[in-house]
Design a protein around this motif. Structure first.
Motif, PDB file in Angstrom:
ATOM      1  N   GLN A  87       0.828  -1.200   0.000  1.00 26.72           N
ATOM      2  CA  GLN A  87       0.000   0.000   0.000  1.00 26.72           C
ATOM      3  C   GLN A  87       0.866   1.255   0.000  1.00 26.72           C
ATOM      4  N   ALA A  88       1.916   1.251   0.790  1.00 27.55           N
ATOM      5  CA  ALA A  88       2.787   2.412   0.871  1.00 27.55           C
ATOM      6  C   ALA A  88       3.464   2.689  -0.467  1.00 27.55           C
ATOM      7  N   SER A  89       3.944   1.621  -1.105  1.00 31.32           N
ATOM      8  CA  SER A  89       4.649   1.829  -2.368  1.00 31.32           C
ATOM      9  C   SER A  89       3.726   2.395  -3.426  1.00 31.32           C
ATOM     10  N   GLU A 148      -5.709  14.768  10.032  1.00 29.33           N
ATOM     11  CA  GLU A 148      -6.808  14.815   9.074  1.00 29.33           C
ATOM     12  C   GLU A 148      -6.482  15.832   7.983  1.00 29.33           C
ATOM     13  N   TRP A 149      -6.927  15.536   6.773  1.00 28.30           N
ATOM     14  CA  TRP A 149      -6.873  16.530   5.704  1.00 28.30           C
ATOM     15  C   TRP A 149      -8.098  17.412   5.830  1.00 28.30           C
ATOM     16  N   MET A 150      -7.897  18.703   5.694  1.00 22.78           N
ATOM     17  CA  MET A 150      -8.975  19.668   5.858  1.00 22.78           C
ATOM     18  C   MET A 150      -9.084  20.562   4.630  1.00 22.78           C
ATOM     19  N   ILE A 151     -10.274  21.083   4.403  1.00 21.21           N
ATOM     20  CA  ILE A 151     -10.480  22.201   3.487  1.00 21.21           C
ATOM     21  C   ILE A 151     -11.034  23.342   4.327  1.00 21.21           C
ATOM     22  N   ASP A 161      -4.886   9.146   7.458  1.00 21.42           N
ATOM     23  CA  ASP A 161      -3.985   8.012   7.585  1.00 21.42           C
ATOM     24  C   ASP A 161      -3.636   7.439   6.223  1.00 21.42           C
ATOM     25  N   ASN A 162      -2.343   7.182   6.031  1.00 17.45           N
ATOM     26  CA  ASN A 162      -1.830   6.566   4.801  1.00 17.45           C
ATOM     27  C   ASN A 162      -1.976   7.453   3.564  1.00 17.45           C
ATOM     28  N   ALA A 163      -2.189   8.747   3.735  1.00 11.68           N
ATOM     29  CA  ALA A 163      -2.335   9.635   2.570  1.00 11.68           C
ATOM     30  C   ALA A 163      -1.409  10.828   2.733  1.00 11.68           C
ATOM     31  N   LEU A 164      -0.268  10.786   2.061  1.00 15.21           N
ATOM     32  CA  LEU A 164       0.666  11.906   2.134  1.00 15.21           C
ATOM     33  C   LEU A 164       0.219  13.065   1.262  1.00 15.21           C
ATOM     34  N   THR A 165      -0.641  12.788   0.293  1.00 10.78           N
ATOM     35  CA  THR A 165      -1.262  13.840  -0.506  1.00 10.78           C
ATOM     36  C   THR A 165      -2.763  13.550  -0.546  1.00 10.78           C
TER      37      THR A 165
END
Length: 325
Positions: free
Chosen positions: A18-20, A103-106, A126-130
């Protein structure tokens, strides 16, 4: 581990896969982190480097790929070790950023700069660098329930440079059209908000409202001629409230009415005023005021005994507004 910033626990093979796929793109795993080094700390330059691969993002319906907004990467802007994207329309104070609660925010610029978990939309990071790799469900802030509302099928995806160019062109066209609408609006007659002089809570909001030189949520705004109150439209309501409520993404105000009417003088539904529930309670509640209404106020330049002028001015705004939708 299922959490990409927890370096202390073991990593299983499925997580490596998943990471790759998500954030090691075209890079050796050890260029981003050392799986067995508890001392490793995520470097801001890593976030900037990875984000360069995704300079243009769209936010909207994932199934139909119909975007409600487009964002562009802000060079070298970092919040909580994450890159930041800004809405391409200068009229919108909106940013995609990584908050301090993972958390990603808008949210608006203030939210982004502080990095707090505050904004209009949020999703587990989690698990989302972008943000285009977010798999969790997005939540939308909802003042009516004083919390967050789940929004299925909403998400973020990457778009091509040509798609980005088309979106920018549309924004430019919309801005030009809105300026035309604003010019029409500023020449329109003032409005009066009244309940016929009957005793009423927050009656200082009654009075004459004159055209204000700005659109909010792509709708015209009027300002009280003597008080710091505004008449504006937001999320299916017309409000009368202070400027901070008008500019923030909330449903707060002193007066409001839920209606689909784009012209406040055409509203037939009942206005509600926000007051305490009982003399012995501090809890606020919306109370209907049957006689409250908005109507055209005669002004110095235009003879409003001629209804054709009033109707023609508002019809011009209504007709052109449909092109913005």
């Amino acid at each position: 581990t299922r959490y990409w910033r927890d370096w202390s626990s073991d990593v299983c093979s499925s997580d490596l896969d998943q990471a790759s796929n998500r954030f090691l793109i075209e890079s050796n795993i050890n260029n981003y982190y050392n799986l067995y080094d508890d001392e490793y700390e995520w470097d801001d330059t890593d976030a900037v480097e990875l984000a360069q691969k995704f300079p243009y993002l769209a936010f909207g319906n994932l199934k139909t790929k119909k975007s409600s907004s487009v964002y562009q990467l802000l060079p070298n802007q970092i919040t909580n070790h994450g890159a930041v994207w800004k809405h391409i329309d200068s009229r919108e104070d909106l940013y995609i950023f990584y908050a301090n609660n993972n958390e990603w925010m808008i949210g608006d610029q203030e939210d982004m700069l502080t990095g707090e978990a505050s904004g209009f939309w949020c999703a587990n990071g989690d698990n989302a660098l972008t943000p285009n790799y977010i798999t969790s469900t997005w939540l939308k802030s909802d003042d009516e329930i004083d919390g967050w509302r789940t929004c299925e099928d909403i998400g973020i995806w990457t778009i091509t440079p040509s798609q980005f160019a088309s979106a920018k062109a549309k924004v430019k066209s919309d801005q030009k059209l809105q300026q035309e609408l604003l010019d029409i609006h500023m020449n329109s007659p003032p409005l009066r908000f009244s309940n016929g002089g009957k005793p009423c809570a927050k009656s200082n909001r009654f009075g004459v409202y004159r055209p204000f030189n700005e659109f909010i949520n792509r709708s015209p705004v009027w300002k009280h001629e003597a008080q710091p109150y505004f008449l504006y439209r937001k999320q299916g309501y017309w409000f009368i409230s202070q400027e901070n409520n008008m500019r923030l993404n909330n449903l707060k105000g002193a007066w409001r009415v839920k209606t689909k009417k784009s012209n406040p003088t055409k509203i037939t539904k009942t206005w509600h005023v926000l007051t305490v529930n009982t003399p012995f309670s501090t809890k606020l509640k919306w109370h209907p005021i049957l006689d409250a209404s908005i109507y055209t106020e005669p002004h110095d330049v235009v003879d409003l005994t001629d209804d054709n002028h009033t109707n023609s001015t508002q019809n011009n705004i209504d007709r052109k507004s449909t092109r913005l939708n």
